[in-house]
Design an enzyme around this catalytic site. Structure first.
Site, PDB file in Angstrom:
ATOM      1  N   THR A  75      -1.491   0.955   0.195  1.00 32.03           N
ATOM      2  CA  THR A  75      -1.329   2.315   0.732  1.00 32.03           C
ATOM      3  C   THR A  75      -2.630   2.806   1.360  1.00 32.03           C
ATOM      4  O   THR A  75      -2.637   3.330   2.480  1.00 32.03           O
ATOM      5  CB  THR A  75      -0.869   3.283  -0.376  1.00 32.03           C
ATOM      6  OG1 THR A  75       0.395   2.841  -0.875  1.00 32.03           O
ATOM      7  CG2 THR A  75      -0.748   4.708   0.147  1.00 32.03           C
ATOM      8  N   GLN A 184       4.138  -7.407   1.280  1.00 29.95           N
ATOM      9  CA  GLN A 184       5.156  -8.290   0.692  1.00 29.95           C
ATOM     10  C   GLN A 184       4.896  -9.769   0.976  1.00 29.95           C
ATOM     11  O   GLN A 184       5.536 -10.626   0.351  1.00 29.95           O
ATOM     12  CB  GLN A 184       6.553  -7.914   1.201  1.00 29.95           C
ATOM     13  CG  GLN A 184       7.093  -6.612   0.651  1.00 29.95           C
ATOM     14  CD  GLN A 184       7.445  -6.685  -0.840  1.00 29.95           C
ATOM     15  OE1 GLN A 184       7.750  -7.740  -1.379  1.00 29.95           O
ATOM     16  NE2 GLN A 184       7.392  -5.540  -1.497  1.00 29.95           N
ATOM     17  N   HIS A 206      -1.154  -6.152  -6.500  1.00 27.88           N
ATOM     18  CA  HIS A 206      -0.140  -6.167  -7.569  1.00 27.88           C
ATOM     19  C   HIS A 206       1.207  -6.747  -7.147  1.00 27.88           C
ATOM     20  O   HIS A 206       2.115  -6.879  -7.961  1.00 27.88           O
ATOM     21  CB  HIS A 206       0.033  -4.765  -8.180  1.00 27.88           C
ATOM     22  CG  HIS A 206       0.822  -3.782  -7.369  1.00 27.88           C
ATOM     23  ND1 HIS A 206       2.163  -3.579  -7.556  1.00 27.88           N
ATOM     24  CD2 HIS A 206       0.453  -2.941  -6.379  1.00 27.88           C
ATOM     25  CE1 HIS A 206       2.596  -2.635  -6.729  1.00 27.88           C
ATOM     26  NE2 HIS A 206       1.565  -2.236  -5.994  1.00 27.88           N
ATOM     27  N   CYS A 329      15.805   8.200  -4.733  1.00 22.60           N
ATOM     28  CA  CYS A 329      15.977   9.527  -5.304  1.00 22.60           C
ATOM     29  C   CYS A 329      14.924  10.455  -4.708  1.00 22.60           C
ATOM     30  O   CYS A 329      13.730  10.247  -4.880  1.00 22.60           O
ATOM     31  CB  CYS A 329      15.810   9.481  -6.813  1.00 22.60           C
ATOM     32  SG  CYS A 329      17.112   8.557  -7.619  1.00 22.60           S
TER      33      CYS A 329
END
Ligand SMILES: *Cc1c(COP(=O)(O)O)cnc(C)c1O
Length: 385
Positions: A75, A184, A206, A329
């Protein structure tokens, strides 16, 4: 018993070898000094460890270690790449147009949307129905004053791989800067900066069995490529990213990269076979299909549309499996995945989709157990509807 972990695309466990390397950089007996301390052995040893890790990350990219800038994750690398080049280009009068895609990670989309508020013009390219961003679509989107193109290497939801070599050639010809979000694919697919026309590339530790809160930005050493710092103070990382270097995190990322270099091919073969085993079992159900199934995909991704089944009920029923739904969500409502929507899936089909993602530690037993639970749960839901 904990659920079977099939969410490797969201995060991976830290490899045991990486944990050992990180632990050696923490305590009094370890390599705990500040890498910027120039006047004593503690600093020199920490700096040596940091530079060793930089070489390990660079080797995976076939890059020069001086082209690696440490960040707190993909990010931050993405923010630095996009804002840093956009503002530098604007200041030198090169232009204010940015091209990206509609299926980027939020780290890219929110950043370019913010730049649009600051006066930049942004064009977002849509994927084809297979979920690919094609070089032709990028070609159509670039304009005379395009300064930056940002396209992801593989999508986090579908695992669909974009042809960044072809897109890079288009960007080069347009005289723009090319940033690739490779969160990815770093450590999973070969990435050769010696041949790819990529100027900036973001990676995350990570997602490749390294620690969370760690990443890197590859910045090609070439004339005219300027990245303005977004975090100031101390002038670390050749002035591009200040802050005391987190030796343990960096050493962990380096070790994870070295492991990936050794094992990515064998990992991919094994993981792809397990993914196929899982799909063969799920494919026995009626009305199922793979989202992005017509495109080249990462070995571990399996994004399945269970047509006619409510994905959230399905995920809620799958208590023995940790996976991701095709919905996001938001605070107010459950919106269908914008990635699947952009590929042309109906809102209903997007809501009926689940992402299973396998990784280095996934076993055949786990896949078989998960397949049984998925098949049983879907059959039960279909019967009760
Ligand atoms: C995980 C991910 C990111 C964000 O990486 P962090 O290191 O968690 O900040 C960005 N882009 C893609 C495609 C991702 O999968």
């Amino acid at each position: 018993m904990k659920p079977v972990y099939l969410d490797y695309a969201a995060s991976t466990p830290v490899a045991p070898e990486v944990i050992v390397a990180m632990q050696e950089c923490l305590g009094l007996e370890g390599n705990f000094g500040n890498p910027a301390s120039r006047s004593h052995l503690y600093g020199w040893l920490a700096e040596e460890a940091v530079e060793n890790a930089r070489a390990q990350v660079a080797e995976l990219l076939n890059a020069d270690p001086r082209e690696i800038i440490w960040t707190s994750g993909a990010t931050e690398a993405i923010n630095l790449a996009i804002k840093g080049t956009a503002f530098a280009a604007k200041r030198s009068g090169q232009g204010e147009h940015i091209v990206t895609s509609t299926i980027e990670h939020k780290a890219v989309l929110d950043t370019v949307n913010w730049l649009a508020q600051q006066g930049f013009r942004v064009t977002k390219v849509a994927p084809n129905s297979a979920g690919e961003i094609t070089a032709e679509a990028v070609q159509e989107a670039v304009e005379e004053d395009t300064v930056l193109v940002s396209v992801m290497h593989a999508n986090n939801e579908t695992g669909v791989i974009n042809d960044i070599a072809a897109i890079g050639a288009v960007v080069r010809a347009a005289n723009a800067i090319f940033h690739v979000d490779a969160a990815q694919t770093f450590g999973k697919l070969p990435l050769d900066m010696g041949t790819l026309a990529v100027d900036l590339l973001s990676a995350s530790a990570h997602k490749v069995y390294g620690p969370k809160g760690m990443g890197a930005l590859y910045v090609r050493r070439r004339p005219g490529l300027k990245v303005e710092a977004q975090i100031h103070g101390g002038g670390h990382e050749r002035g591009m990213r200040s802050g005391t270097l987190a030796t343990h995190q960096i050493v962990g990322f380096g070790k994870a990269s070295a492991l990936a270099l050794e094992s990515q091919e064998a990992d991919n073969q094994r993981i792809a076979a397990l993914r196929e085993r899982l799909w063969q079992r799920i494919a026995q159900l009626p009305n199922v299909s793979i989202n992005g199934g017509d495109a080249q995909r990462l070995a571990g991704h399996l994004n399945v549309a269970f047509h006619g089944v409510n994905g959230d009920l399905l995920l809620a029923g799958l208590t023995k499996i940790a996976a991701s739904s095709g919905s996001a969500c938001t605070s107010a409502s459950v919106a269908p995945s914008y990635v699947l929507a952009a590929m042309g899936l109906s809102s209903q089909d997007a809501h009926s989709s689940l992402r299973f993602s396998l990784g280095r530690y996934t076993t055949e037993e786990e896949v078989d157990a998960a397949a049984e639970v998925i098949v049983d749960t879907v059959k039960r839901l279909l019967a009760s509807q």
